[in-house]
Design a protein around this motif. Sequence first.
Motif, PDB file in Angstrom:
ATOM      1  N   GLY A 101       0.815  -1.213   0.000  1.00 21.18           N
ATOM      2  CA  GLY A 101       0.000   0.000   0.000  1.00 21.18           C
ATOM      3  C   GLY A 101       0.849   1.264   0.000  1.00 21.18           C
ATOM      4  N   VAL A 102       0.162   2.401   0.071  1.00 22.28           N
ATOM      5  CA  VAL A 102       0.842   3.703  -0.011  1.00 22.28           C
ATOM      6  C   VAL A 102       1.312   4.199   1.349  1.00 22.28           C
ATOM      7  N   ALA A 103       0.801   3.599   2.423  1.00 22.21           N
ATOM      8  CA  ALA A 103       1.169   4.037   3.773  1.00 22.21           C
ATOM      9  C   ALA A 103       0.912   2.890   4.742  1.00 22.21           C
ATOM     10  N   ARG A 104       1.473   3.031   5.934  1.00 24.15           N
ATOM     11  CA  ARG A 104       1.328   1.982   6.954  1.00 24.15           C
ATOM     12  C   ARG A 104       0.917   2.620   8.273  1.00 24.15           C
ATOM     13  N   ILE A 105      -0.155   2.082   8.874  1.00 27.03           N
ATOM     14  CA  ILE A 105      -0.634   2.566  10.180  1.00 27.03           C
ATOM     15  C   ILE A 105      -0.413   1.471  11.212  1.00 27.03           C
ATOM     16  N   GLY A 106       0.209   1.820  12.333  1.00 28.00           N
ATOM     17  CA  GLY A 106       0.399   0.866  13.419  1.00 28.00           C
ATOM     18  C   GLY A 106      -0.548   1.167  14.565  1.00 28.00           C
ATOM     19  N   PHE A 107      -1.230   0.132  15.048  1.00 27.38           N
ATOM     20  CA  PHE A 107      -2.106   0.269  16.216  1.00 27.38           C
ATOM     21  C   PHE A 107      -1.276  -0.047  17.458  1.00 27.38           C
ATOM     22  N   VAL A 108      -1.112   0.945  18.348  1.00 27.60           N
ATOM     23  CA  VAL A 108      -0.352   0.747  19.576  1.00 27.60           C
ATOM     24  C   VAL A 108      -1.272   1.036  20.749  1.00 27.60           C
ATOM     25  N   GLY A 109      -1.209   0.178  21.765  1.00 30.77           N
ATOM     26  CA  GLY A 109      -2.049   0.421  22.937  1.00 30.77           C
ATOM     27  C   GLY A 109      -1.868  -0.670  23.963  1.00 30.77           C
ATOM     28  N   PHE A 110      -2.444  -0.460  25.122  1.00 32.96           N
ATOM     29  CA  PHE A 110      -2.414  -1.486  26.156  1.00 32.96           C
ATOM     30  C   PHE A 110      -3.283  -2.664  25.729  1.00 32.96           C
ATOM     31  N   PRO A 111      -3.081  -3.833  26.343  1.00 33.34           N
ATOM     32  CA  PRO A 111      -3.951  -4.970  26.025  1.00 33.34           C
ATOM     33  C   PRO A 111      -5.419  -4.643  26.291  1.00 33.34           C
ATOM     34  N   SER A 112      -6.279  -5.219  25.481  1.00 26.40           N
ATOM     35  CA  SER A 112      -7.739  -5.149  25.685  1.00 26.40           C
ATOM     36  C   SER A 112      -8.342  -3.753  25.620  1.00 26.40           C
ATOM     37  N   VAL A 113      -7.800  -2.904  24.733  1.00 33.24           N
ATOM     38  CA  VAL A 113      -8.407  -1.577  24.553  1.00 33.24           C
ATOM     39  C   VAL A 113      -9.297  -1.554  23.310  1.00 33.24           C
ATOM     40  N   GLY A 114      -9.311  -2.655  22.556  1.00 32.04           N
ATOM     41  CA  GLY A 114     -10.190  -2.720  21.384  1.00 32.04           C
ATOM     42  C   GLY A 114      -9.473  -2.571  20.060  1.00 32.04           C
ATOM     43  N   LYS A 115      -8.140  -2.728  20.050  1.00 31.15           N
ATOM     44  CA  LYS A 115      -7.393  -2.585  18.791  1.00 31.15           C
ATOM     45  C   LYS A 115      -7.853  -3.605  17.747  1.00 31.15           C
ATOM     46  N   SER A 116      -7.971  -4.860  18.179  1.00 32.56           N
ATOM     47  CA  SER A 116      -8.328  -5.927  17.231  1.00 32.56           C
ATOM     48  C   SER A 116      -9.741  -5.735  16.681  1.00 32.56           C
ATOM     49  N   THR A 117     -10.665  -5.312  17.537  1.00 27.09           N
ATOM     50  CA  THR A 117     -12.040  -5.058  17.089  1.00 27.09           C
ATOM     51  C   THR A 117     -12.062  -3.935  16.069  1.00 27.09           C
ATOM     52  N   LEU A 118     -11.342  -2.858  16.363  1.00 23.97           N
ATOM     53  CA  LEU A 118     -11.291  -1.716  15.459  1.00 23.97           C
ATOM     54  C   LEU A 118     -10.716  -2.131  14.108  1.00 23.97           C
ATOM     55  N   MET A 119      -9.643  -2.911  14.134  1.00 26.00           N
ATOM     56  CA  MET A 119      -9.022  -3.339  12.891  1.00 26.00           C
ATOM     57  C   MET A 119      -9.959  -4.219  12.079  1.00 26.00           C
ATOM     58  N   SER A 120     -10.634  -5.136  12.756  1.00 26.25           N
ATOM     59  CA  SER A 120     -11.574  -6.032  12.065  1.00 26.25           C
ATOM     60  C   SER A 120     -12.671  -5.237  11.370  1.00 26.25           C
ATOM     61  N   LYS A 121     -13.174  -4.195  12.050  1.00 22.58           N
ATOM     62  CA  LYS A 121     -14.259  -3.391  11.489  1.00 22.58           C
ATOM     63  C   LYS A 121     -13.758  -2.526  10.321  1.00 22.58           C
ATOM     64  N   LEU A 122     -12.523  -2.032  10.420  1.00 20.14           N
ATOM     65  CA  LEU A 122     -11.992  -1.152   9.376  1.00 20.14           C
ATOM     66  C   LEU A 122     -11.556  -1.917   8.132  1.00 20.14           C
ATOM     67  N   THR A 123     -11.046  -3.126   8.324  1.00 20.92           N
ATOM     68  CA  THR A 123     -10.417  -3.829   7.199  1.00 20.92           C
ATOM     69  C   THR A 123     -11.065  -5.150   6.827  1.00 20.92           C
ATOM     70  N   GLY A 124     -11.836  -5.715   7.746  1.00 21.20           N
ATOM     71  CA  GLY A 124     -12.381  -7.045   7.475  1.00 21.20           C
ATOM     72  C   GLY A 124     -11.388  -8.145   7.795  1.00 21.20           C
ATOM     73  N   THR A 125     -10.189  -7.766   8.273  1.00 18.87           N
ATOM     74  CA  THR A 125      -9.188  -8.770   8.662  1.00 18.87           C
ATOM     75  C   THR A 125      -9.530  -9.283  10.049  1.00 18.87           C
ATOM     76  N   PHE A 126      -9.461 -10.591  10.239  1.00 22.28           N
ATOM     77  CA  PHE A 126      -9.781 -11.149  11.546  1.00 22.28           C
ATOM     78  C   PHE A 126      -8.540 -11.189  12.417  1.00 22.28           C
ATOM     79  N   SER A 127      -8.583 -10.438  13.514  1.00 25.19           N
ATOM     80  CA  SER A 127      -7.522 -10.498  14.521  1.00 25.19           C
ATOM     81  C   SER A 127      -8.202 -10.955  15.802  1.00 25.19           C
ATOM     82  N   ALA A 128      -7.693 -12.011  16.410  1.00 24.98           N
ATOM     83  CA  ALA A 128      -8.377 -12.648  17.542  1.00 24.98           C
ATOM     84  C   ALA A 128      -8.887 -11.627  18.553  1.00 24.98           C
ATOM     85  N   VAL A 129     -10.158 -11.707  18.862  1.00 26.81           N
ATOM     86  CA  VAL A 129     -10.776 -10.767  19.799  1.00 26.81           C
ATOM     87  C   VAL A 129     -11.305 -11.552  20.990  1.00 26.81           C
ATOM     88  N   ALA A 130     -10.922 -11.147  22.165  1.00 22.43           N
ATOM     89  CA  ALA A 130     -11.419 -11.817  23.364  1.00 22.43           C
ATOM     90  C   ALA A 130     -11.419 -10.818  24.513  1.00 22.43           C
TER      91      ALA A 130
END
Length: 365
Positions: A62-91
């Motif tokens: 792609g043309v750019a790269r975004i990194g999601f940084v945060g403490f555990p369990s803040v919702g990074k994986s959920t946000l990524m799944s909703k934005l991209t459709g990529t499944f990142s384990a959510v628990a």
Amino acid sequence: MSSIVDKIKEIEAEMARTQKNKATSYHLGTLKAKLAKLRKELMTPQGGSGGGGVGFDVAKTGVARIGFVGFPSVGKSTLMSKLTGTFSAVAAYEFTTLTTVPGVLQYKGAKIQILDLPGIVEGAKDGRGRGRQVIAVARTCSLIFLVLDVLKPLTHKKIIETELEGFGIRLNKQPPNIYFKKKDKGGINMTNTVPLTNLDLDQVKAVLSEYRIHNADVNFKCDATVDDLIDVIEGRIYIPAIYVLNKIDQISIEELDLIYKIPHAVPISAHHEWNFDELLDKTWEYLDLIRIYTKPKGQLPDYSAPVVLRQNQRTVEDFCNSIHKGIVKQFKYALVWGSSAKHQPQKVGLTHVLNDEDVVQLVKQ
């Protein structure tokens, strides 16, 4: 590695007990340089290779790269799944993501790579957890999303900023205006175009001496500090960041008004997909991207697949190279419609600078 961490702690302790005044500024400057060198050593993987470790090396797309940084369990994986459709384990428990999970966000015709990094922990910069690998990947990003739980205190924000700063990542800051060049002989030649209130020649020499630099030209075009000088020598990385404050579905309107006062912040609910429009708009703005549309001869412009360029690389030559490296060799001229053209269309060469949503027709030899 533990010995490096011990040395870092010793220097930090010495800095903490040293009073800050004119008399100690020379000593503190030397300590800061030593600390920066040790942090760099801690950052470099054993064997000197630049890899991030198993599960952390991700090819850039792609043309750019975004990194999601945060403490555990803040919702990074959920946000990524909703934005991209990529499944990142959510628990609903901590440390679900243990490797870097890549995904692609399609927005305004641009493919933007998104990396969901494992949850950062306090002490990452000192080698705790997988913080070193996480931050190594974060350094390669064009933009960082600091994902924060809006219910938890914003001390989390401060902790993560401290961790990233410790590894030489400066968020939402401009590089100091310092010209620095090593040379073979001639000693340290220091000049300044503005008055310096924090540095003198002896301090500059002391810091450079820590890096075994005894011959260099240094020109200060700003009222720099010791930290600024070290940043330039170390080649610090300056990355824009958006503070993504998640879980706003669990707070009041009054609390939401307060959150909007935090600079660079976008409040969202990843679960309900609230306020994604604002997040995406700010993402585009912070990535500094522009869209250029192609127009084949005798046809209407193709608005469905823009060529996406960075603001600092948007000449006609950059446009040609982003389509195919061989186009420049056959280039005769280009016709440009849009805000960068003086008249519609304007006949231009390779050095012409394009603006967002310009239309370009290439004419080959």
